[in-house]
Design a protein around this motif. Structure first.
Motif, PDB file in Angstrom:
ATOM      1  N   ARG A  49       0.814  -1.215   0.000  1.00 58.56           N
ATOM      2  CA  ARG A  49       0.000   0.000   0.000  1.00 58.56           C
ATOM      3  C   ARG A  49       0.851   1.269   0.000  1.00 58.56           C
ATOM      4  N   ASN A  50       2.146   1.125   0.199  1.00 61.64           N
ATOM      5  CA  ASN A  50       3.008   2.295   0.378  1.00 61.64           C
ATOM      6  C   ASN A  50       3.445   2.868  -0.977  1.00 61.64           C
ATOM      7  N   PHE A  51       2.456   3.245  -1.759  1.00 63.34           N
ATOM      8  CA  PHE A  51       2.746   3.807  -3.077  1.00 63.34           C
ATOM      9  C   PHE A  51       1.642   4.786  -3.462  1.00 63.34           C
ATOM     10  N   GLN A  52       1.945   5.601  -4.453  1.00 62.64           N
ATOM     11  CA  GLN A  52       0.949   6.459  -5.069  1.00 62.64           C
ATOM     12  C   GLN A  52       1.107   6.367  -6.585  1.00 62.64           C
ATOM     13  N   THR A  53       0.039   6.617  -7.314  1.00 58.20           N
ATOM     14  CA  THR A  53       0.117   6.643  -8.772  1.00 58.20           C
ATOM     15  C   THR A  53      -0.135   8.069  -9.252  1.00 58.20           C
ATOM     16  N   ILE A  54       0.614   8.462 -10.270  1.00 56.18           N
ATOM     17  CA  ILE A  54       0.456   9.796 -10.857  1.00 56.18           C
ATOM     18  C   ILE A  54       0.431   9.653 -12.375  1.00 56.18           C
ATOM     19  N   LYS A  55      -0.582  10.215 -12.985  1.00 54.96           N
ATOM     20  CA  LYS A  55      -0.611  10.268 -14.437  1.00 54.96           C
ATOM     21  C   LYS A  55       0.184  11.487 -14.885  1.00 54.96           C
ATOM     22  N   ALA A  56       1.269  11.238 -15.599  1.00 57.31           N
ATOM     23  CA  ALA A  56       2.121  12.346 -16.030  1.00 57.31           C
ATOM     24  C   ALA A  56       3.031  11.892 -17.152  1.00 57.31           C
ATOM     25  N   ASN A  57       3.435  12.839 -17.935  1.00 57.96           N
ATOM     26  CA  ASN A  57       4.443  12.611 -18.953  1.00 57.96           C
ATOM     27  C   ASN A  57       5.795  12.386 -18.286  1.00 57.96           C
ATOM     28  N   ALA A  58       6.610  11.534 -18.874  1.00 57.39           N
ATOM     29  CA  ALA A  58       7.925  11.220 -18.290  1.00 57.39           C
ATOM     30  C   ALA A  58       8.830  12.437 -18.210  1.00 57.39           C
ATOM     31  N   ASN A  59       8.552  13.454 -18.996  1.00 57.37           N
ATOM     32  CA  ASN A  59       9.391  14.646 -18.987  1.00 57.37           C
ATOM     33  C   ASN A  59       8.970  15.630 -17.901  1.00 57.37           C
ATOM     34  N   GLU A  60       7.874  15.317 -17.198  1.00 58.01           N
ATOM     35  CA  GLU A  60       7.375  16.240 -16.178  1.00 58.01           C
ATOM     36  C   GLU A  60       7.771  15.790 -14.772  1.00 58.01           C
ATOM     37  N   ILE A  61       7.464  14.555 -14.395  1.00 61.30           N
ATOM     38  CA  ILE A  61       7.737  14.034 -13.045  1.00 61.30           C
ATOM     39  C   ILE A  61       7.340  15.081 -12.003  1.00 61.30           C
ATOM     40  N   PRO A  62       6.045  15.257 -11.769  1.00 66.39           N
ATOM     41  CA  PRO A  62       5.570  16.346 -10.906  1.00 66.39           C
ATOM     42  C   PRO A  62       5.788  16.080  -9.424  1.00 66.39           C
ATOM     43  N   LEU A  63       7.057  16.042  -9.024  1.00 70.05           N
ATOM     44  CA  LEU A  63       7.431  15.838  -7.629  1.00 70.05           C
ATOM     45  C   LEU A  63       8.378  16.957  -7.205  1.00 70.05           C
ATOM     46  N   GLU A  64       8.535  17.136  -5.895  1.00 68.83           N
ATOM     47  CA  GLU A  64       9.363  18.227  -5.392  1.00 68.83           C
ATOM     48  C   GLU A  64      10.835  18.007  -5.718  1.00 68.83           C
ATOM     49  N   ARG A  65      11.561  19.090  -5.814  1.00 72.66           N
ATOM     50  CA  ARG A  65      13.006  19.025  -6.056  1.00 72.66           C
ATOM     51  C   ARG A  65      13.696  18.310  -4.894  1.00 72.66           C
ATOM     52  N   ASN A  66      14.715  17.550  -5.234  1.00 72.93           N
ATOM     53  CA  ASN A  66      15.552  16.867  -4.240  1.00 72.93           C
ATOM     54  C   ASN A  66      14.751  15.975  -3.298  1.00 72.93           C
ATOM     55  N   SER A  67      13.671  15.393  -3.790  1.00 76.28           N
ATOM     56  CA  SER A  67      12.775  14.654  -2.905  1.00 76.28           C
ATOM     57  C   SER A  67      12.926  13.138  -2.974  1.00 76.28           C
TER      58      SER A  67
END
Length: 259
Positions: free
Chosen positions: A90-108
């Motif tokens: 259960r320790n996961f999340q799914t995100i729909k996004a283009n591989a060039n975006e990766i909408p996650l925080e910097r250095n995270s």
């Protein structure tokens, strides 16, 4: 219809059967596990996660993994989520996004993984975004096959126009050049894998009809059917026992770090 749309439609159609049709290699996961053995907690993303076949292996082999599964295809993300939950993770999340975006925080993130998907990305843009998202000691793992490796497998040798049709794969020198041009990344380890495969002709035909490689979705239907007939003739001619067809698949794992 352009290639990107064909690819999206292909993965939507095959999402429910994808894990069954594709071969999942454990060897790169074992290599990655050894590389990350000193990390007691791993925050990572799998970009181009597909139906989650490598994600399950990551959970089974890495310490206290928190995983973000990223893919552009809704059907694949749903399959990945269901697959991981069905195995108790259960320790996961799914995100729909283009591989060039990766909408996650910097250095995270400690790690970014991509398995047999990099040829669907804009390689340079993926590197740029990945280099921003990983931490100072972070790592990018790219598992793929080269064009030359693709030409030597069972499909490249015996399936008409397979290597010419699959134009999205890269060669090592190209990827090395793009990594160098990034400016923030350096290529550390290059690990090559070679797998002995065995199959029946019946199973190979099933994989073509199921379009287990997205390459097959790039053929027009008539061309695919004719190529399949020729492929079967080539296999029967080359292999005396079509119940024991043997060949080798090759892949490569690139491990990138920040400079």
């Amino acid at each position: 219809m352009n290639t990107a749309q064909k690819t999206y439609d292909h993965f939507s159609r095959v999402s429910a059967s994808y894990r069954k049709m594709r071969t999942t290699d454990k060897e790169p996961i074992i290599f990655i596990r050894e590389s990350l053995k000193n990390l007691h907690d791993v925050k990572a993303a799998d970009v181009g996660c597909g139906a989650g076949r490598y994600d399950l292996l990551l959970f089974q082999n890495l310490n206290k993994l928190h995983l973000t599964c990223i893919d552009i295809n809704d059907s694949m993300l749903q399959e990945a989520s269901n697959y991981l939950k069905s195995h108790g993770f259960r320790n996961f999340q799914t995100i729909k996004a283009n591989a060039n975006e990766i909408p996650l925080e910097r250095n995270s993130l400690d790690c970014i993984f991509t398995f047999n998907a990099i040829h669907h990305f804009d390689f340079v843009a993926f590197l740029k975004k990945s280099s921003e998202v990983i931490s100072e000691d972070g790592t990018i793992f790219i598992y793929t096959r080269l064009r030359s490796q693709n030409s030597r497998n069972i499909w490249g040798q015996y399936f008409p126009s397979f290597s010419k049709t699959e134009t999205r794969l890269h060669e090592l020198d190209e990827m090395e050049s793009w990594i160098q041009s990034n400016g923030r990344l350096k290529l550390g380890t290059i690990k090559r894998f070679k797998y002995k495969r065995t199959s029946t002709l019946e199973r190979l035909v099933e994989k073509v009809k199921g379009k287990h490689y997205s390459t097959f979705s790039l053929y027009e239907n008539n061309a695919l059917n004719e190529s399949l007939k020729t492929f079967q003739k080539n296999i029967i001619t080359r292999f005396p026992d079509v119940r024991q067809i043997k060949w080798c698949d090759e892949n490569i794992l690139l491990i990138l770090k920040l400079k």
